[in-house]
Scaffold this active site. Structure first.
Site, mmCIF file in Angstrom:
data_model
loop_
_atom_site.group_PDB
_atom_site.id
_atom_site.type_symbol
_atom_site.label_atom_id
_atom_site.label_comp_id
_atom_site.label_asym_id
_atom_site.label_seq_id
_atom_site.Cartn_x
_atom_site.Cartn_y
_atom_site.Cartn_z
ATOM 1 N N ASP A 88 51.793 40.656 42.630
ATOM 2 C CA ASP A 88 52.802 41.178 43.550
ATOM 3 C C ASP A 88 53.603 40.113 44.292
ATOM 4 O OD1 ASP A 88 51.788 43.640 42.821
ATOM 5 O OD2 ASP A 88 50.474 43.806 44.558
ATOM 6 N N HIS A 133 49.971 49.266 34.284
ATOM 7 C CA HIS A 133 49.068 48.112 34.180
ATOM 8 C C HIS A 133 49.397 47.125 33.068
ATOM 9 C CE1 HIS A 133 46.870 50.358 37.127
ATOM 10 N NE2 HIS A 133 46.143 49.278 37.352
ATOM 11 N N VAL A 134 50.354 47.489 32.210
ATOM 12 C CA VAL A 134 50.835 46.526 31.212
ATOM 13 C C VAL A 134 51.252 45.238 31.934
ATOM 14 C CG1 VAL A 134 52.833 46.072 29.724
ATOM 15 C CG2 VAL A 134 51.575 48.210 29.501
ATOM 16 N N ARG A 143 36.006 45.999 43.766
ATOM 17 C CA ARG A 143 36.133 46.295 45.192
ATOM 18 C C ARG A 143 34.709 46.621 45.628
ATOM 19 N NH1 ARG A 143 41.835 47.488 44.064
ATOM 20 N NH2 ARG A 143 42.641 45.589 44.966
ATOM 21 N N GLY A 194 54.140 46.152 42.475
ATOM 22 C CA GLY A 194 54.441 45.282 43.613
ATOM 23 C C GLY A 194 53.908 45.812 44.938
ATOM 24 N N GLY A 239 42.861 40.994 51.413
ATOM 25 C CA GLY A 239 41.607 41.656 51.789
ATOM 26 C C GLY A 239 40.406 40.766 51.497
ATOM 27 N N SER A 240 40.367 40.222 50.298
ATOM 28 C CA SER A 240 39.259 39.343 49.892
ATOM 29 C C SER A 240 39.180 38.102 50.777
ATOM 30 C CB SER A 240 39.449 38.901 48.444
ATOM 31 O OG SER A 240 39.588 40.020 47.613
ATOM 32 N N SER A 275 47.433 37.479 42.475
ATOM 33 C CA SER A 275 48.072 38.795 42.599
ATOM 34 C C SER A 275 49.390 38.758 41.852
ATOM 35 C CB SER A 275 48.336 39.113 44.067
ATOM 36 O OG SER A 275 49.234 40.199 44.180
ATOM 37 N N GLY A 335 43.104 38.771 46.870
ATOM 38 C CA GLY A 335 44.245 39.100 47.726
ATOM 39 C C GLY A 335 43.890 38.915 49.192
HETATM 40 P P1 ADP Z 1 42.605 42.332 47.816
HETATM 41 O O1 ADP Z 1 41.707 41.148 47.966
HETATM 42 O O2 ADP Z 1 43.298 42.340 46.494
HETATM 43 O O3 ADP Z 1 43.538 42.481 48.997
HETATM 44 P P2 ADP Z 1 40.886 44.477 48.840
HETATM 45 O O4 ADP Z 1 41.639 44.618 50.099
HETATM 46 O O5 ADP Z 1 40.437 45.700 48.141
HETATM 47 O O6 ADP Z 1 41.686 43.637 47.736
HETATM 48 O O7 ADP Z 1 39.604 43.570 49.139
HETATM 49 C C1 ADP Z 1 38.698 43.259 48.116
HETATM 50 C C2 ADP Z 1 37.295 43.258 48.667
HETATM 51 O O8 ADP Z 1 37.181 42.294 49.727
HETATM 52 C C3 ADP Z 1 36.851 44.566 49.313
HETATM 53 O O9 ADP Z 1 36.400 45.494 48.368
HETATM 54 C C4 ADP Z 1 35.738 44.096 50.225
HETATM 55 O O10 ADP Z 1 34.544 43.898 49.516
HETATM 56 C C5 ADP Z 1 36.249 42.744 50.707
HETATM 57 N N1 ADP Z 1 36.920 42.904 51.995
HETATM 58 C C6 ADP Z 1 38.217 43.248 52.224
HETATM 59 N N2 ADP Z 1 38.478 43.315 53.545
HETATM 60 C C7 ADP Z 1 37.327 43.014 54.175
HETATM 61 C C8 ADP Z 1 36.925 42.913 55.547
HETATM 62 N N3 ADP Z 1 37.781 43.138 56.537
HETATM 63 N N4 ADP Z 1 35.635 42.587 55.805
HETATM 64 C C9 ADP Z 1 34.768 42.346 54.811
HETATM 65 N N5 ADP Z 1 35.089 42.427 53.509
HETATM 66 C C10 ADP Z 1 36.327 42.750 53.186
#
Ligand code: ADP
Length: 363
Positions: free
Chosen positions: A152, A284-285, A74, A195, A106-107, A150, A104
């Site tokens: 989930d 985490h298993v 992250r 999940g 967020g990424s 993921s 996911g």
């Molecule tokens: P996931 O991808 O599993 O949903 P996160 O939500 O933690 O996990 O997002 C992973 C990484 O993606 C974050 O630590 C950050 O670096 C980047 N990221 C997530 N959301 C944003 C955003 N709105 N703008 C820029 N980078 C983001």
């Protein structure tokens, strides 16, 4: 050849390595110069050794490994423009204008933002003399394609995310193990499965293990759940069952949005039925161990499709996410899927359960 980089971001899952391998090999096959970016966005921001050129054999013997061999993290820096500015500079210096992100929602959101900002980031790099005019023109467009890794299965638009099937296998193995010991001692077991806000893992494993009761976030039970559950458990015992299994999704809630925990469920069983009751939290298993055949093949197919999408992309093409539709790898507009995924979360926060289930779609 075109410069292309692949990275894994957010939480890890089984099958990510298969996807990385497919991306690298497909891209090399099509004549690209391919790079790994290690430790997700952090590696992109930091640059240096974190961005390493890949070759055909650097992805040998990883398809059977869980997790992600190129690391995931992250990254707070990438959420700031200054972080993204460094990231853009690191990519331009290596001639990378094609990105495959495995992570996911967020990424994927971060990747889309990066793409939208690309032009202005490059302008700023040019004015501050971190890149030159030739580089500004040559690397004017950034193409991105996403894939969801993921366990989930919480992403709208794809029937399965990479890792879900392996997690199901892991949970089933654990439940089968628990069942045999539960039988001997006539115990009741409460299994907490992962999940986050998605009950998929709980629901599927409950069906496959003939569990007696399941709690998932998308379908909070009525207020009298304790009475109903006890009645059901008792009914099974009266019918000759020597054990009971209850599956609790880690995100399980009641109709007021308050958590229903394994501990609460146990208390209900103990207070009302005086059964010998134990809790097993799998943790985490579920995210570890070798990927299933399904996840390996899913990663391969999605990885190959992602590279094809990048090779066909034009500056006008919308960013896409590679999804599984039926048994077919397809491309869907990335932001539409992300928005829909966020809409599910909002519907659940607003206690609109039916809408949430409907939006979630087939998965
Ligand atoms: P996931 O991808 O599993 O949903 P996160 O939500 O933690 O996990 O997002 C992973 C990484 O993606 C974050 O630590 C950050 O670096 C980047 N990221 C997530 N959301 C944003 C955003 N709105 N703008 C820029 N980078 C983001």
């Amino acid at each position: 050849g075109k410069g292309l980089a692949v990275f894994t971001s957010g939480g890890d899952s089984q099958g990510m390595n298969a996807a990385v391998r497919a991306v690298v090999r497909m891209a090399i096959y099509l004549g690209c110069k391919v790079f790994f970016i290690k430790e997700g966005y952090q590696g992109m921001v930091d640059g240096g050794d974190n961005i390493e050129e890949a070759n055909w054999s650097s992805v040998s013997s990883i398809i059977h490994k869980g997790g992600t061999v190129i690391g995931s993290a992250r990254c707070m820096d990438f959420k700031e423009r200054t972080g993204r500015l460094s990231a853009a500079c690191n990519l331009v210096k290596r001639g990378i204008t094609n990105l495959v992100v495995i992570g996911g929602d967020g990424s994927l959101t971060g990747a889309n933002l990066f793409r939208q900002e690309w032009s202005s980031l490059l302008d700023e790099l040019l004015t501050t003399s971190r890149i030159n005019k030739t580089e500004r023109e040559k690397y004017a467009h950034l193409n991105i394609v996403g894939m969801v890794g993921s366990i989930d299965n919480d992403f709208c638009g794809t029937d399965m995310t990479i890792g879900t099937d392996s997690a199901l296998h892991r949970i089933m193995d654990a439940i089968d193990a628990i069942v045999s010991t539960a039988y001997s001692h006539q115990r009741t077991f409460i299994m907490e499965v992962m999940g986050r806000h998605c009950g998929y893992l709980a629901l599927v494993t409950a069906l496959a293990s003939e569990a007696d009761f399941v709690f998932i976030p998308e379908w909070p039970p009525q207020q009298d759940w304790a009475t109903k559950m006890c009645k059901k458990l008792l009914q099974e015992r009266t019918a000759g069952q020597r054990l009971n299994i209850i599956i609790v999704s880690e995100g399980a809630i009641d109709r007021n949005g308050q958590p229903i925990t394994a501990e609460m469920v146990k208390q209900v069983v103990v207070d009302n039925l005086k059964q010998d009751t134990r809790i097993t939290v799998l943790g985490h298993v579920q995210r570890g161990g070798a990927p299933s055949a399904f996840d390996r093949v899913l990663g391969c197919r999605m990885g190959a499709e992602a590279v094809m999408a990048l090779m066909e992309a034009t500056p006008e093409t919308e960013a896409c996410v590679v999804s599984l539709d039926g048994n077919q790898a397809v491309r869907l507009p990335l932001m539409e899927c992300v928005e829909k995924t966020k809409a599910v979360a909002k519907a659940m926060a607003d206690k609109q359960w039916e809408l949430a289930v409907q939006l979630r779609g087939r998965s």
